[in-house]
Design a protein around this motif. Structure first.
Motif, PDB file in Angstrom:
ATOM      1  N   ILE A 256       0.837  -1.206   0.000  1.00 12.77           N
ATOM      2  CA  ILE A 256       0.000   0.000   0.000  1.00 12.77           C
ATOM      3  C   ILE A 256       0.867   1.249   0.000  1.00 12.77           C
ATOM      4  O   ILE A 256       0.605   2.200  -0.743  1.00 12.77           O
ATOM      5  CB  ILE A 256      -0.988  -0.043   1.183  1.00 12.77           C
ATOM      6  CG1 ILE A 256      -2.026  -1.136   0.906  1.00 12.77           C
ATOM      7  CG2 ILE A 256      -1.646   1.318   1.394  1.00 12.77           C
ATOM      8  CD1 ILE A 256      -2.953  -1.440   2.049  1.00 12.77           C
ATOM      9  N   ILE A 257       1.917   1.246   0.760  1.00 13.60           N
ATOM     10  CA  ILE A 257       2.818   2.409   0.794  1.00 13.60           C
ATOM     11  C   ILE A 257       3.471   2.604  -0.572  1.00 13.60           C
ATOM     12  O   ILE A 257       3.537   3.723  -1.090  1.00 13.60           O
ATOM     13  CB  ILE A 257       3.881   2.247   1.899  1.00 13.60           C
ATOM     14  CG1 ILE A 257       3.222   2.339   3.273  1.00 13.60           C
ATOM     15  CG2 ILE A 257       4.983   3.297   1.754  1.00 13.60           C
ATOM     16  CD1 ILE A 257       4.132   1.909   4.413  1.00 13.60           C
ATOM     17  N   SER A 258       3.942   1.528  -1.177  1.00 17.51           N
ATOM     18  CA  SER A 258       4.633   1.649  -2.468  1.00 17.51           C
ATOM     19  C   SER A 258       3.680   2.061  -3.589  1.00 17.51           C
ATOM     20  O   SER A 258       4.117   2.605  -4.599  1.00 17.51           O
ATOM     21  CB  SER A 258       5.330   0.343  -2.840  1.00 17.51           C
ATOM     22  OG  SER A 258       4.384  -0.663  -3.136  1.00 17.51           O
ATOM     23  N   GLY A 259       2.387   1.835  -3.408  1.00 16.82           N
ATOM     24  CA  GLY A 259       1.415   2.218  -4.430  1.00 16.82           C
ATOM     25  C   GLY A 259       0.720   3.535  -4.150  1.00 16.82           C
ATOM     26  O   GLY A 259      -0.313   3.838  -4.749  1.00 16.82           O
ATOM     27  N   ARG A 260       1.283   4.322  -3.253  1.00 16.95           N
ATOM     28  CA  ARG A 260       0.670   5.598  -2.867  1.00 16.95           C
ATOM     29  C   ARG A 260       0.531   6.520  -4.072  1.00 16.95           C
ATOM     30  O   ARG A 260       1.447   6.692  -4.859  1.00 16.95           O
ATOM     31  CB  ARG A 260       1.510   6.278  -1.797  1.00 16.95           C
ATOM     32  CG  ARG A 260       0.896   7.588  -1.299  1.00 16.95           C
ATOM     33  CD  ARG A 260       1.702   8.194  -0.220  1.00 16.95           C
ATOM     34  NE  ARG A 260       2.818   8.921  -0.822  1.00 16.95           N
ATOM     35  CZ  ARG A 260       3.714   9.584  -0.131  1.00 16.95           C
ATOM     36  NH1 ARG A 260       3.687   9.578   1.180  1.00 16.95           N
ATOM     37  NH2 ARG A 260       4.664  10.235  -0.739  1.00 16.95           N
ATOM     38  N   ALA A 261      -0.646   7.096  -4.199  1.00 16.86           N
ATOM     39  CA  ALA A 261      -0.907   8.058  -5.275  1.00 16.86           C
ATOM     40  C   ALA A 261      -0.098   9.328  -5.029  1.00 16.86           C
ATOM     41  O   ALA A 261       0.139   9.724  -3.875  1.00 16.86           O
ATOM     42  CB  ALA A 261      -2.394   8.386  -5.351  1.00 16.86           C
TER      43      ALA A 261
ATOM     44  N   ASP B 225       4.383   6.829   7.347  1.00 14.02           N
ATOM     45  CA  ASP B 225       3.942   6.317   8.652  1.00 14.02           C
ATOM     46  C   ASP B 225       2.420   6.301   8.768  1.00 14.02           C
ATOM     47  O   ASP B 225       1.837   5.355   9.301  1.00 14.02           O
ATOM     48  CB  ASP B 225       4.546   7.143   9.799  1.00 14.02           C
ATOM     49  CG  ASP B 225       6.029   6.864   9.993  1.00 14.02           C
ATOM     50  OD1 ASP B 225       6.506   5.800   9.531  1.00 14.02           O
ATOM     51  OD2 ASP B 225       6.703   7.715  10.608  1.00 14.02           O
ATOM     52  N   GLN B 226       1.771   7.354   8.255  1.00 11.48           N
ATOM     53  CA  GLN B 226       0.304   7.391   8.280  1.00 11.48           C
ATOM     54  C   GLN B 226      -0.275   6.307   7.374  1.00 11.48           C
ATOM     55  O   GLN B 226      -1.255   5.643   7.750  1.00 11.48           O
ATOM     56  CB  GLN B 226      -0.192   8.771   7.844  1.00 11.48           C
ATOM     57  CG  GLN B 226       0.071   9.858   8.860  1.00 11.48           C
ATOM     58  CD  GLN B 226      -0.227  11.245   8.305  1.00 11.48           C
ATOM     59  OE1 GLN B 226       0.029  11.523   7.132  1.00 11.48           O
ATOM     60  NE2 GLN B 226      -0.757  12.115   9.160  1.00 11.48           N
ATOM     61  N   LEU B 227       0.324   6.132   6.199  1.00 10.79           N
ATOM     62  CA  LEU B 227      -0.137   5.069   5.302  1.00 10.79           C
ATOM     63  C   LEU B 227       0.013   3.705   5.958  1.00 10.79           C
ATOM     64  O   LEU B 227      -0.886   2.868   5.869  1.00 10.79           O
ATOM     65  CB  LEU B 227       0.639   5.101   3.979  1.00 10.79           C
ATOM     66  CG  LEU B 227       0.159   6.082   2.939  1.00 10.79           C
ATOM     67  CD1 LEU B 227       1.152   6.152   1.781  1.00 10.79           C
ATOM     68  CD2 LEU B 227      -1.205   5.685   2.405  1.00 10.79           C
ATOM     69  N   ARG B 228       1.160   3.473   6.593  1.00 12.32           N
ATOM     70  CA  ARG B 228       1.389   2.200   7.260  1.00 12.32           C
ATOM     71  C   ARG B 228       0.345   1.971   8.348  1.00 12.32           C
ATOM     72  O   ARG B 228      -0.239   0.891   8.453  1.00 12.32           O
ATOM     73  CB  ARG B 228       2.789   2.130   7.848  1.00 12.32           C
ATOM     74  CG  ARG B 228       3.063   0.819   8.609  1.00 12.32           C
ATOM     75  CD  ARG B 228       4.463   0.752   9.195  1.00 12.32           C
ATOM     76  NE  ARG B 228       5.492   1.043   8.225  1.00 12.32           N
ATOM     77  CZ  ARG B 228       5.915   0.213   7.266  1.00 12.32           C
ATOM     78  NH1 ARG B 228       5.374  -0.988   7.169  1.00 12.32           N
ATOM     79  NH2 ARG B 228       6.866   0.558   6.433  1.00 12.32           N
ATOM     80  N   SER B 229       0.097   2.978   9.159  1.00 20.92           N
ATOM     81  CA  SER B 229      -0.888   2.864  10.234  1.00 20.92           C
ATOM     82  C   SER B 229      -2.277   2.567   9.667  1.00 20.92           C
ATOM     83  O   SER B 229      -2.987   1.692  10.173  1.00 20.92           O
ATOM     84  CB  SER B 229      -0.897   4.158  11.058  1.00 20.92           C
ATOM     85  OG  SER B 229      -1.892   4.085  12.049  1.00 20.92           O
ATOM     86  N   ASP B 230      -2.660   3.288   8.604  1.00 18.88           N
ATOM     87  CA  ASP B 230      -3.969   3.060   7.976  1.00 18.88           C
ATOM     88  C   ASP B 230      -4.039   1.646   7.375  1.00 18.88           C
ATOM     89  O   ASP B 230      -5.061   0.961   7.497  1.00 18.88           O
ATOM     90  CB  ASP B 230      -4.238   4.095   6.893  1.00 18.88           C
ATOM     91  CG  ASP B 230      -4.479   5.496   7.453  1.00 18.88           C
ATOM     92  OD1 ASP B 230      -4.655   5.633   8.683  1.00 18.88           O
ATOM     93  OD2 ASP B 230      -4.491   6.451   6.648  1.00 18.88           O
ATOM     94  N   ALA B 231      -2.963   1.221   6.741  1.00 18.68           N
ATOM     95  CA  ALA B 231      -2.943  -0.114   6.132  1.00 18.68           C
ATOM     96  C   ALA B 231      -3.037  -1.197   7.200  1.00 18.68           C
ATOM     97  O   ALA B 231      -3.776  -2.176   7.038  1.00 18.68           O
ATOM     98  CB  ALA B 231      -1.673  -0.287   5.300  1.00 18.68           C
TER      99      ALA B 231
END
Length: 146
Positions: free
Chosen positions: A101-106, A114-120
């Motif tokens: 998910i982090i690597s596919g961030r728009a 860190d926010q993406l990781r937490s959300d994922a």
């Protein structure tokens, strides 16, 4: 001419030196040649992709296989079709899915890594509770590389 056979199958085989598509009847395998039944290389996938043209030819070839084929017992039976895509489930791989998910961030996503990781991770925890796995499609290289 030999009588046609109604019971036959298609498969992929190895004789120890080469892999090939074949038609099986009466425990005998007839090696299929390129352009014999369909345009291009003889593969089970290729035959299935041109099924309407291939299907009517199979009973007569099955009769030839039963008489002139290679004994099935002398061959290794391989998966009939090589997959193009493999659907993978990441429900058991919480951190791995978070990395995907982090690597596919728009580009326009304002969240930090860190926010993406937490959300994922929160999403994966919720999916695990509800029994709803995270699926993603990958190619064969994706599977071999892991």
């Amino acid at each position: 001419m030999a009588p046609s056979h109604q019971h036959y199958g298609l498969g992929t085989f190895s004789d120890g030196e080469t892999e090939f598509a074949g038609l099986v009847a009466a425990e005998q395998v007839l090696r299929l040649q390129p352009d014999q039944l369909a345009d291009g290389a003889a593969t089970v996938r290729g035959l299935l992709e041109q099924w309407d043209d291939v299907r009517p030819q199979l009973p007569d070839l099955a009769a030839r296989a039963a008489q002139y084929g290679i004994p099935l017992s002398r061959l290794d039976v391989l998966p009939p079709v090589q997959p193009i895509h493999i659907f993978q489930a990441g429900a058991n791989y919480r951190s791995h899915v978070a990395e995907i998910i982090i690597s596919g961030r728009a580009d326009d996503d304002p969240r930090t890594a860190d926010q993406l990781r937490s959300d994922a991770e929160a999403m994966m925890d919720e999916r695990a509770r509800k029994g709803s796995p995270f699926f993603f499609a990958g190619g064969l290289g994706d599977v071999r590389d892991r």
